[in-house]
Design a protein around this motif. Structure first.
Motif, PDB file in Angstrom:
ATOM      1  N   LEU A   5       0.654  -1.775   0.131  1.00 23.97           N
ATOM      2  CA  LEU A   5      -0.211   0.220   0.106  1.00 23.97           C
ATOM      3  C   LEU A   5       0.922   0.848   0.187  1.00 23.97           C
ATOM      4  O   LEU A   5       0.465   2.300  -0.676  1.00 23.97           O
ATOM      5  N   ALA A   6       2.101   1.376   0.368  1.00 22.59           N
ATOM      6  CA  ALA A   6       2.678   2.201   0.442  1.00 22.59           C
ATOM      7  C   ALA A   6       4.105   2.472   0.051  1.00 22.59           C
ATOM      8  O   ALA A   6       4.339   3.456  -0.530  1.00 22.59           O
ATOM      9  N   ASP A   7       3.890   1.499  -1.343  1.00 24.53           N
ATOM     10  CA  ASP A   7       4.837   1.354  -1.791  1.00 24.53           C
ATOM     11  C   ASP A   7       5.197   2.485  -3.275  1.00 24.53           C
ATOM     12  O   ASP A   7       4.273   2.523  -4.347  1.00 24.53           O
ATOM     13  N   PRO A   8       5.852   3.359  -3.570  1.00 20.91           N
ATOM     14  CA  PRO A   8       5.492   4.658  -4.245  1.00 20.91           C
ATOM     15  C   PRO A   8       6.191   4.109  -5.351  1.00 20.91           C
ATOM     16  O   PRO A   8       5.543   5.594  -5.807  1.00 20.91           O
ATOM     17  N   ALA A   9       6.832   3.243  -5.874  1.00 21.41           N
ATOM     18  CA  ALA A   9       6.845   2.741  -7.098  1.00 21.41           C
ATOM     19  C   ALA A   9       5.722   2.179  -7.712  1.00 21.41           C
ATOM     20  O   ALA A   9       5.673   2.144  -9.363  1.00 21.41           O
ATOM     21  N   ARG A  10       4.840   2.254  -7.336  1.00 18.07           N
ATOM     22  CA  ARG A  10       3.370   1.458  -7.836  1.00 18.07           C
ATOM     23  C   ARG A  10       2.293   3.262  -8.010  1.00 18.07           C
ATOM     24  O   ARG A  10       2.200   3.530  -6.925  1.00 18.07           O
ATOM     25  N   GLY A  27      -0.405  11.505  -1.103  1.00 18.96           N
ATOM     26  CA  GLY A  27       0.747  11.406  -2.074  1.00 18.96           C
ATOM     27  C   GLY A  27      -0.003  11.953  -3.866  1.00 18.96           C
ATOM     28  O   GLY A  27       0.642  11.647  -4.334  1.00 18.96           O
ATOM     29  N   ALA A  28      -1.214  11.073  -3.556  1.00 20.18           N
ATOM     30  CA  ALA A  28      -2.236  11.621  -4.920  1.00 20.18           C
ATOM     31  C   ALA A  28      -2.616  13.297  -5.246  1.00 20.18           C
ATOM     32  O   ALA A  28      -3.068  13.055  -5.964  1.00 20.18           O
ATOM     33  N   ALA A  80      -8.748  14.776   1.158  1.00 14.51           N
ATOM     34  CA  ALA A  80      -8.347  13.136   1.637  1.00 14.51           C
ATOM     35  C   ALA A  80      -8.770  12.407   2.474  1.00 14.51           C
ATOM     36  O   ALA A  80      -8.823  11.283   2.913  1.00 14.51           O
ATOM     37  N   ALA A  81      -9.543  13.531   3.814  1.00 13.04           N
ATOM     38  CA  ALA A  81      -9.691  12.868   5.220  1.00 13.04           C
ATOM     39  C   ALA A  81     -11.347  12.417   4.149  1.00 13.04           C
ATOM     40  O   ALA A  81     -12.123  11.605   5.122  1.00 13.04           O
ATOM     41  N   ALA A  83      -9.692  11.405  -8.387  1.00 14.97           N
ATOM     42  CA  ALA A  83      -8.521  12.115  -9.613  1.00 14.97           C
ATOM     43  C   ALA A  83      -9.374  13.483 -10.162  1.00 14.97           C
ATOM     44  O   ALA A  83      -8.204  14.284 -10.611  1.00 14.97           O
ATOM     45  N   VAL A  84     -10.403  13.793 -10.203  1.00 13.31           N
ATOM     46  CA  VAL A  84     -10.377  15.235 -10.423  1.00 13.31           C
ATOM     47  C   VAL A  84     -11.252  15.982  -9.828  1.00 13.31           C
ATOM     48  O   VAL A  84     -12.344  16.392  -8.714  1.00 13.31           O
TER      49      VAL A  84
END
Length: 226
Positions: free
Chosen positions: A79-84, A134-135, A142-143, A223-224
């Protein structure tokens, strides 16, 4: 008191909180939520009911621990993998939760009746907030997005699990779709024409395809930013 009495060890602790949760899950899997009680769990473990109160004050506390166990069994590193990409990570989380909870359909219904405030649930919430930040979402969005995702994922799973018998193995997805389609074919078309016309799609509400479709619609909205 004699020296021998003073040196005598106390009774051995034969239980743990984890063992109690394990026993509650076994009961849920065999007989459903209605079968879970302090007496039932104690009988499953072969101890007196009052032995459980050392670890949990009542049945509701046990059920909350069961929910916490189930929602907390995910891979935090993935879940925390920044590469994905963030969407891929959320898909992975949602699908792993679905698989885990549908393996325990009797427990899935508890998601609508037990608060998610245990340590594992809090850790999951924290990880979601971190991912969404991060997104690109601000703290407030985010909350809100974290809550929206939890409502969609757990709500969809609970509705799907409601159609399963907790005492039986989960049938293959194709068999469940076929059973739903047979039930929809019995709906009178003249009374419910739109339902009848959409029977093929409605029968697939409990599929992985539908689950992913709904999740993607939620993520499209996140995303919007407007």
């Amino acid at each position: 008191m004699t020296t021998a009495q003073r040196g005598r060890p106390g009774p051995r602790r034969t239980l743990t909180a984890e063992a109690i949760v394990d026993a509650a899950l076994r009961l849920l899997d065999r007989r459903g939520a209605e079968a879970v009680s302090v007496r039932g769990i104690a009988a499953e473990l072969g101890v007196a009911p009052n032995a459980l109160y050392t670890y949990f004050p009542d049945k509701s506390a046990v059920l909350r621990a069961v929910v916490d166990r189930l929602v907390g069994e995910y891979d935090p590193a993935a879940l925390a993998d920044p590469a994905r990409p963030w969407r891929d990570r959320l898909h992975g989380l949602a699908l792993s939760l679905r698989a885990r909870l549908l393996a325990h359909p009797g427990a899935a219904g508890l998601l609508l009746g037990a608060p998610m405030d245990g340590p594992r649930a809090l850790a999951l919430g924290e990880a979601l907030l971190e991912l969404l930040a991060g997104a690109g979402l601000d703290e407030r969005d985010a909350a809100r997005a974290s809550y929206l995702l939890i409502v969609y994922v757990l709500g969809a799973i609970a509705l799907e699990a409601a159609e399963l018998d907790p005492a039986l193995p989960v049938p293959p997805e194709a068999d469940r779709v076929a059973a739903r389609r047979a039930a929809l074919d019995a709906v009178p078309e003249e009374t419910y024409p739109r339902t009848a016309a959409a029977a093929r799609t409605v029968s697939r509400y409990i599929t992985t395809e539908q689950f992913r479709w709904g999740l993607d619609r939620v993520l499209d909205g996140l995303a919007v930013k407007g």
